[in-house]
Write a protein that holds these residues in place. Structure first.
Motif, PDB file in Angstrom:
ATOM      1  N   LYS B 191       0.843  -1.192   0.000  1.00 21.95           N
ATOM      2  CA  LYS B 191       0.000   0.000   0.000  1.00 21.95           C
ATOM      3  C   LYS B 191       0.878   1.242   0.000  1.00 21.95           C
ATOM      4  CE  LYS B 191      -2.123   1.503   3.754  1.00 21.95           C
ATOM      5  NZ  LYS B 191      -1.358   2.684   4.199  1.00 21.95           N
ATOM      6  N   TRP B 192       0.266   2.373  -0.294  1.00 24.59           N
ATOM      7  CA  TRP B 192       0.958   3.644  -0.149  1.00 24.59           C
ATOM      8  C   TRP B 192       0.726   4.170   1.260  1.00 24.59           C
ATOM      9  CZ3 TRP B 192       4.358   5.991  -3.360  1.00 24.59           C
ATOM     10  CH2 TRP B 192       4.494   5.430  -4.624  1.00 24.59           C
ATOM     11  N   GLU B 194       0.555   7.400   2.912  1.00 21.42           N
ATOM     12  CA  GLU B 194       0.465   8.802   2.491  1.00 21.42           C
ATOM     13  C   GLU B 194       1.064   9.768   3.512  1.00 21.42           C
ATOM     14  OE1 GLU B 194      -2.206   6.818   1.750  1.00 21.42           O
ATOM     15  OE2 GLU B 194      -1.755   6.940  -0.392  1.00 21.42           O
ATOM     16  N   PHE B 196       0.730  14.051   3.908  1.00 24.01           N
ATOM     17  CA  PHE B 196       0.130  15.249   3.346  1.00 24.01           C
ATOM     18  C   PHE B 196       0.903  16.471   3.812  1.00 24.01           C
ATOM     19  CE2 PHE B 196      -3.220  12.143   2.951  1.00 24.01           C
ATOM     20  CZ  PHE B 196      -3.749  12.432   1.706  1.00 24.01           C
ATOM     21  N   GLU B 198       1.175  20.067   4.464  1.00 22.39           N
ATOM     22  CA  GLU B 198       0.131  21.033   4.823  1.00 22.39           C
ATOM     23  C   GLU B 198       0.653  22.466   4.638  1.00 22.39           C
ATOM     24  OE1 GLU B 198      -1.446  19.449   8.440  1.00 22.39           O
ATOM     25  OE2 GLU B 198      -2.630  21.247   8.841  1.00 22.39           O
ATOM     26  N   ASP B 201      -2.551  29.002   1.861  1.00 25.97           N
ATOM     27  CA  ASP B 201      -2.546  29.784   0.621  1.00 25.97           C
ATOM     28  C   ASP B 201      -2.459  31.276   0.964  1.00 25.97           C
ATOM     29  OD1 ASP B 201      -5.075  30.765   1.240  1.00 25.97           O
ATOM     30  OD2 ASP B 201      -6.136  29.418  -0.128  1.00 25.97           O
ATOM     31  N   ARG B 205      -5.892  30.147   3.892  1.00 20.38           N
ATOM     32  CA  ARG B 205      -6.671  28.913   3.939  1.00 20.38           C
ATOM     33  C   ARG B 205      -5.742  27.724   3.736  1.00 20.38           C
ATOM     34  NH1 ARG B 205     -11.245  30.649  -0.312  1.00 20.38           N
ATOM     35  NH2 ARG B 205      -9.347  30.417  -1.540  1.00 20.38           N
ATOM     36  N   GLU B 206      -6.045  26.640   4.472  1.00 18.51           N
ATOM     37  CA  GLU B 206      -5.210  25.442   4.466  1.00 18.51           C
ATOM     38  C   GLU B 206      -5.398  24.641   3.172  1.00 18.51           C
ATOM     39  OE1 GLU B 206      -6.541  22.479   7.309  1.00 18.51           O
ATOM     40  OE2 GLU B 206      -4.604  22.657   8.319  1.00 18.51           O
ATOM     41  N   TYR B 207      -4.304  24.091   2.659  1.00 22.35           N
ATOM     42  CA  TYR B 207      -4.419  23.096   1.579  1.00 22.35           C
ATOM     43  C   TYR B 207      -3.334  22.053   1.742  1.00 22.35           C
ATOM     44  CZ  TYR B 207      -0.650  25.569  -0.928  1.00 22.35           C
ATOM     45  OH  TYR B 207       0.543  26.143  -1.282  1.00 22.35           O
ATOM     46  N   PHE B 208      -3.477  20.961   0.983  1.00 26.40           N
ATOM     47  CA  PHE B 208      -2.591  19.804   1.139  1.00 26.40           C
ATOM     48  C   PHE B 208      -1.999  19.367  -0.196  1.00 26.40           C
ATOM     49  CE2 PHE B 208      -5.972  19.477   4.293  1.00 26.40           C
ATOM     50  CZ  PHE B 208      -5.249  19.299   5.462  1.00 26.40           C
ATOM     51  N   TRP B 209      -0.718  18.993  -0.172  1.00 24.84           N
ATOM     52  CA  TRP B 209      -0.132  18.234  -1.271  1.00 24.84           C
ATOM     53  C   TRP B 209      -0.029  16.786  -0.826  1.00 24.84           C
ATOM     54  CZ3 TRP B 209       0.441  20.149  -5.987  1.00 24.84           C
ATOM     55  CH2 TRP B 209       0.606  21.528  -6.160  1.00 24.84           C
ATOM     56  N   MET B 210      -0.563  15.887  -1.632  1.00 24.88           N
ATOM     57  CA  MET B 210      -0.462  14.472  -1.294  1.00 24.88           C
ATOM     58  C   MET B 210       0.867  13.913  -1.771  1.00 24.88           C
ATOM     59  SD  MET B 210      -3.170  11.386  -1.740  1.00 24.88           S
ATOM     60  CE  MET B 210      -3.430  11.557  -3.499  1.00 24.88           C
TER      61      MET B 210
END
Lengths: 258, 258
Positions: B191-192, B194, B196, B198, B201, B205-210
Motif C-alpha cells: 500500500k501507499w 500517504e 500530506f 500542509e 494559501d 486557507r489550508e491546503y494539502f499536497w499528497m
C-alpha cells in the motif's frame, strides 16, 4: 454490558449534499459514532482516481446538526486517504461505508465507480469496508427500503470482520416492498456498449457525449446482476488483487526472444 | 508467406507528447499498423475514471510523420472507448498497448494507474492488451533497454492470444544493461503510506499536497515487486473480475436480520 460504540467513516462519490449519503449516515448513527468525508462536487465515474499534481482542500462543514462532516476537493479515494491521515491520524475507524450511490454498481461497474473505489481504498487501509448502491439514478430516489439491510450488513461486518484484503459490494434493487432477501454473488461478466452522441459546438468543432447500454453477457444464476433482476439485494465479496492467477502457468510456457 | 500486418492501438496516461508513448509506437510500427489515441494532457493517477457529464473532444493531429494519431480531452479509459467506437468503428484492433509509463505500475499501483486502466478497458473490449511501465518518473527517461522486451512480448501476445478477460501488466527495472530476464509474477501486496504536506494559501486557507511512500508488506519471491527489485522484467497476468471468490462460503454463513 456497555460496549464502546464503533467509529464509522462515511464516504460517497455523488458529493456531500447527495441524499444517498444522508440516509447512510443516519443508519450508521444508530450503531456508531459517525465521521463523514465526502467530495464537494459529484465524482461519479471517477473510479480509483487520485489527485496528483494539484493541491487538495479539506474543510469542516455543518450540514446536519451534530454530525462531524468534512468536504474534500478531491476524488472519493482522496477522501479516504485524507480521512485516515488527517482526521483519524492513524487511529483507524472500525468501519468504512460508501454510498448510498444513486445508481447500480454491480458487475463491471465496480471498476468505474467512485463509490466502490472509496470502499476499496478503505480495505487497502485495513478498514472493514462496504459500498452500497441503489438501482435509481434520480436525485430524489427513495432509499427507505435499503435502511434495514444496510443496518444488518454493517452490524454483521462489525461482528464478524472481513477476511484480509476483501470488502463488500452491496447493490439494492429499486423495489419498495417484497425484496426477496440477500444473495451472496460473484461479479457478473458484462460490459458497456458505448454510444457517442456527436455534435458541433458554436465554433463548428466536433464534440461527443458518451452514453451507453449495459450489455450483460453472463447467463449465470450466481451473479449480482441476476440477483438484482430477480429482486434480491446482492452482496459481492470484492478484492483488489487483480492477478489472474490461473493464467500464470500458461505464460510460463511462452518463449520470449530478446 | 505474406501475412496481413496487425492493427495496433497505442494509448497512454502521460499524454500524447510524452516520450514513453513515442518509444512504444516506434516498436509497434516494426510489427503492425499503428493508431495512437492518447490524452491531450497528463492523466497520471486517473485510474479507471471515465468522463461523465461533460463532452469529449477527439482530434486528429500530425505529431510524428506517417503516424495516425488522435488527441483526446478525456481520461485514458475514454481514449480506448472513443478509439473502439469512433475510429475503429467496431472493427477491433488485434492488439492494444498502453504506455510506456514514466514510473512503475507494479503491485497495488495497477488500481491507480491510468496506463493500466486503459489496458484493462482494452481487455474489457475483447482486445488482447498489455500495459508497459518503467521505473523512472523522469520526462527524459531512457526507454531504450525496454524495446526488445516490448517487441517480443507483443509478438507473443499476437501469436498466442490471451485467455478471455485477462491482460498483461509489464514493468521494467531502471537498469540499462544486465536485465536478468522476464519473470511471470503475481501482484505484490502493498500500500501507499500517504503523507500530506500542509500549507497555507495567500488567503490563509489550508491546503494539502499528497505525497507518499510505497510500503511493500509482501515478502513473497513470486511478486512483481520482488522481480523488479532483483533486476527482472515483471509480467503479471491481470483480470478485472474483482470477486473474492474464496470469501463467498464465509458470507453464506452470516445471519442477516432484516
Amino acid at each position: 454490558m456497555t460496549k464502546k460504540r464503533p467509529t464509522i467513516l462515511v464516504v460517497n462519490d455523488d458529493g456531500i449534499t447527495a441524499p444517498g449519503i444522508k440516509v447512510l449516515l443516519e443508519v450508521m448513527q444508530e450503531i456508531g459514532d459517525v465521521v463523514v468525508v465526502a467530495p464537494d462536487s459529484p465524482q461519479s465515474g471517477m473510479g480509483h482516481a487520485i489527485t496528483i499534481g494539484k493541491p487538495l482542500r479539506l474543510d469542516k462543514i455543518d450540514l446536519y446538526p451534530g454530525v462531524e462532516m468534512y468536504k474534500c476537493s478531491g476524488t472519493p479515494v482522496d477522501c479516504v486517504k485524507l480521512a485516515v491521515n488527517k482526521i483519524f491520524k492513524g487511529k483507524k475507524p472500525e468501519l468504512c461505508v460508501s454510498g448510498i450511490n444513486h445508481g447500480l454498481n454491480y458487475s463491471i461497474n465496480v471498476l468505474y465507480s467512485g463509490t466502490m473505489s472509496a470502499a476499496v481504498e478503505g480495505a487497502i487501509e485495513g478498514i472493514p469496508s462496504v459500498g452500497f448502491s441503489l438501482d435509481d439514478f434520480a436525485y430524489n430516489a427513495d432509499f427507505s427500503h435499503c435502511r434495514p439491510y444496510i443496518k444488518t450488513i454493517a452490524e454483521q461486518v462489525l461482528q464478524n470482520g472481513l477476511p484480509k484484503n476483501s470488502l463488500l459490494n452491496v447493490n439494492f434493487p429499486n423495489i419498495k416492498h417484497d425484496i426477496k432477501g440477500i444473495k451472496i454473488c460473484r461479479q457478473a461478466n458484462a460490459k458497456w456498449f458505448e454510444e457517442f452522441d456527436e455534435r458541433l459546438d458554436p465554433y463548428n468543432r466536433e464534440y461527443f457525449w458518451m452514453t451507453g447500454k449495459f450489455d450483460l453477457q453472463d447467463r449465470g444464476e450466481d451473479t449480482d446482476a441476476h440477483a438484482i433482476i430477480n429482486g434480491y439485494v446482492s452482496i459481492v465479496p470484492t478484492q483488489f488483487d487483480m492477478t489472474a492467477h490461473h493464467v500464470i502457468p500458461e505464460l510460463n510456457s511462452w518463449s520470449f526472444d530478446v
